[in-house]
Write a protein that holds these residues in place. Structure first.
Motif, mmCIF file in Angstrom:
data_model
loop_
_atom_site.group_PDB
_atom_site.id
_atom_site.type_symbol
_atom_site.label_atom_id
_atom_site.label_comp_id
_atom_site.label_asym_id
_atom_site.label_seq_id
_atom_site.Cartn_x
_atom_site.Cartn_y
_atom_site.Cartn_z
ATOM 1 N N GLU A 12 0.749 -0.868 -0.021
ATOM 2 C CA GLU A 12 -0.213 0.579 -0.430
ATOM 3 C C GLU A 12 1.303 0.929 0.492
ATOM 4 O O GLU A 12 0.523 2.455 -0.164
ATOM 5 N N TRP A 13 2.365 1.593 0.492
ATOM 6 C CA TRP A 13 2.889 2.107 -0.152
ATOM 7 C C TRP A 13 3.640 2.541 -0.892
ATOM 8 O O TRP A 13 2.932 3.688 -2.021
ATOM 9 N N CYS A 14 4.152 1.487 -1.337
ATOM 10 C CA CYS A 14 5.438 1.567 -2.698
ATOM 11 C C CYS A 14 4.870 0.561 -4.085
ATOM 12 O O CYS A 14 4.856 1.049 -5.405
ATOM 13 N N GLY A 15 3.521 0.426 -3.592
ATOM 14 C CA GLY A 15 2.920 -0.687 -5.077
ATOM 15 C C GLY A 15 3.786 -2.190 -5.120
ATOM 16 O O GLY A 15 3.098 -2.269 -6.228
ATOM 17 N N THR A 16 5.465 -2.774 -4.571
ATOM 18 C CA THR A 16 5.115 -3.748 -4.839
ATOM 19 C C THR A 16 4.772 -4.658 -5.123
ATOM 20 O O THR A 16 3.670 -5.418 -3.734
ATOM 21 N N ILE A 17 4.854 -6.368 -5.998
ATOM 22 C CA ILE A 17 4.086 -7.367 -5.459
ATOM 23 C C ILE A 17 4.921 -7.996 -4.306
ATOM 24 O O ILE A 17 6.342 -7.761 -5.070
ATOM 25 N N PHE A 18 4.055 -8.354 -3.726
ATOM 26 C CA PHE A 18 5.013 -9.360 -2.505
ATOM 27 C C PHE A 18 4.207 -10.767 -2.294
ATOM 28 O O PHE A 18 2.741 -10.007 -2.255
ATOM 29 N N THR A 19 4.659 -11.476 -1.797
ATOM 30 C CA THR A 19 3.890 -12.423 -0.486
ATOM 31 C C THR A 19 3.632 -11.907 0.309
ATOM 32 O O THR A 19 4.801 -12.317 1.417
ATOM 33 N N ALA A 20 2.752 -11.936 1.266
ATOM 34 C CA ALA A 20 2.338 -11.778 2.299
ATOM 35 C C ALA A 20 1.582 -13.731 3.632
ATOM 36 O O ALA A 20 0.965 -14.326 2.423
ATOM 37 N N HIS A 21 1.805 -13.729 4.548
ATOM 38 C CA HIS A 21 1.739 -14.627 5.180
ATOM 39 C C HIS A 21 0.288 -14.718 6.078
ATOM 40 O O HIS A 21 0.022 -14.635 6.454
ATOM 41 N N LYS A 22 -0.399 -13.036 5.899
ATOM 42 C CA LYS A 22 -1.247 -12.922 6.564
ATOM 43 C C LYS A 22 -2.450 -12.075 5.863
ATOM 44 O O LYS A 22 -2.348 -11.513 5.340
ATOM 45 N N ILE A 23 -3.382 -11.858 5.742
ATOM 46 C CA ILE A 23 -4.768 -11.726 5.308
ATOM 47 C C ILE A 23 -4.246 -10.512 5.586
ATOM 48 O O ILE A 23 -4.809 -9.201 4.692
ATOM 49 N N THR A 24 -3.750 -9.154 6.958
ATOM 50 C CA THR A 24 -3.770 -8.641 7.417
ATOM 51 C C THR A 24 -2.780 -7.359 6.872
ATOM 52 O O THR A 24 -2.490 -5.984 7.431
ATOM 53 N N THR A 25 -1.485 -8.233 6.128
ATOM 54 C CA THR A 25 -0.876 -7.756 6.049
ATOM 55 C C THR A 25 -0.249 -6.347 4.757
ATOM 56 O O THR A 25 -1.025 -7.089 3.573
ATOM 57 N N ALA A 26 -0.498 -4.834 5.020
ATOM 58 C CA ALA A 26 0.012 -4.428 3.706
ATOM 59 C C ALA A 26 0.579 -3.496 3.291
ATOM 60 O O ALA A 26 0.534 -3.125 1.872
ATOM 61 N N TYR A 27 1.515 -4.163 3.608
ATOM 62 C CA TYR A 27 2.851 -3.392 3.754
ATOM 63 C C TYR A 27 4.200 -4.260 3.063
ATOM 64 O O TYR A 27 4.625 -6.044 3.726
ATOM 65 N N CYS A 32 8.197 0.382 4.315
ATOM 66 C CA CYS A 32 7.348 0.430 4.121
ATOM 67 C C CYS A 32 6.411 1.586 5.180
ATOM 68 O O CYS A 32 5.573 2.652 5.302
ATOM 69 N N ALA A 33 6.252 0.100 5.767
ATOM 70 C CA ALA A 33 4.918 0.229 7.148
ATOM 71 C C ALA A 33 4.985 1.499 8.210
ATOM 72 O O ALA A 33 4.157 2.283 8.110
ATOM 73 N N ASN A 34 6.896 1.787 8.208
ATOM 74 C CA ASN A 34 6.675 2.830 9.159
ATOM 75 C C ASN A 34 6.884 4.098 8.685
ATOM 76 O O ASN A 34 6.589 5.172 9.061
ATOM 77 N N LEU A 35 7.482 4.341 6.872
ATOM 78 C CA LEU A 35 6.945 5.407 6.066
ATOM 79 C C LEU A 35 5.658 5.496 6.397
ATOM 80 O O LEU A 35 5.251 6.653 6.387
#
Length: 197
Positions: A12-27, A32-35
């Motif tokens: 949600e910050w930089c737009g990079t596609i990444f693999t998350a291990h939780k549904i709630t992970t946004a960054y 990115c989470a800190n920014l």
């Protein structure tokens, strides 16, 4: 307990596609989470300032020039910081009748510059790798040895992945590397080492 879920998400910050291990992970990363957190805090401060000072500034809400105290309250920082920004030319200011005044439009320009700088520093969106060669396929296609594949990959940072004990290499990166090494098609005549001797 670690989750086995793997979800492809867009940061949600930089737009990079990444693999998350939780549904709630946004960054995609702690950075990115800190920014994003700092950005939320800044917006909240500005909103709180407007709620607090709207009544005071209502008659002069279109006021073009602000004092350092008003700018400090607006930005949610101390007056000392504002004077430092003025000294370092981060905020333009004028002296008029013994008063220091800051134009409201210059504050907006400063934020436009900061936002543009942050957007330039955002990492470019990476395309996920979907096509791979096995080591045997690379050997067969380009006629090289196992050890040479690993040497090239290490030297040129060619992405690889492992699945069920096999190493898989990014097709795009391998093909790009060997395309650079291919002979120039414009050259029609070649000499062998013996001819040269």
């Amino acid at each position: 307990m670690a989750s086995n879920i793997e979800i492809q998400k867009k940061c949600e910050w930089c737009g990079t596609i990444f693999t998350a291990h939780k549904i709630t992970t946004a960054y995609c990363s702690h950075r990115c989470a800190n920014l994003a957190y700092k950005d939320r805090v800044r917006k909240k401060r500005i909103q709180e300032f407007h709620l607090k000072h709207d009544a005071e500034l209502k008659p002069n809400s279109e006021k073009e020039f602000l004092t350092p105290t008003e700018v400090a309250a607006f930005l949610g920082v101390g007056r000392t910081s504002i004077y430092r920004y003025i000294k370092n030319a981060k905020i333009k200011a004028v002296r008029f009748d013994g008063k220091t005044l800051v134009r409201r439009s210059d504050i907006d320009k400063m934020f436009d510059y900061i936002i543009a700088s942050n957007n330039e520093n955002k990492p470019k969106e990476k395309t996920p790798i979907s096509d791979f060669y096995t080591t045997a396929e690379v050997k067969e296609k380009y006629g090289i040895k196992d050890s040479w594949i690993f040497h090239i990959a290490k030297e040129h940072n060619i992405p690889r992945t492992f699945h069920r004990g096999k190493t898989y290499w990014s097709k795009k990166h391998i093909d790009d590397y060997f395309a650079k090494k291919a002979p120039d098609p414009k050259i029609k005549e070649w000499y062998s080492t013996q001819d040269m001797q």
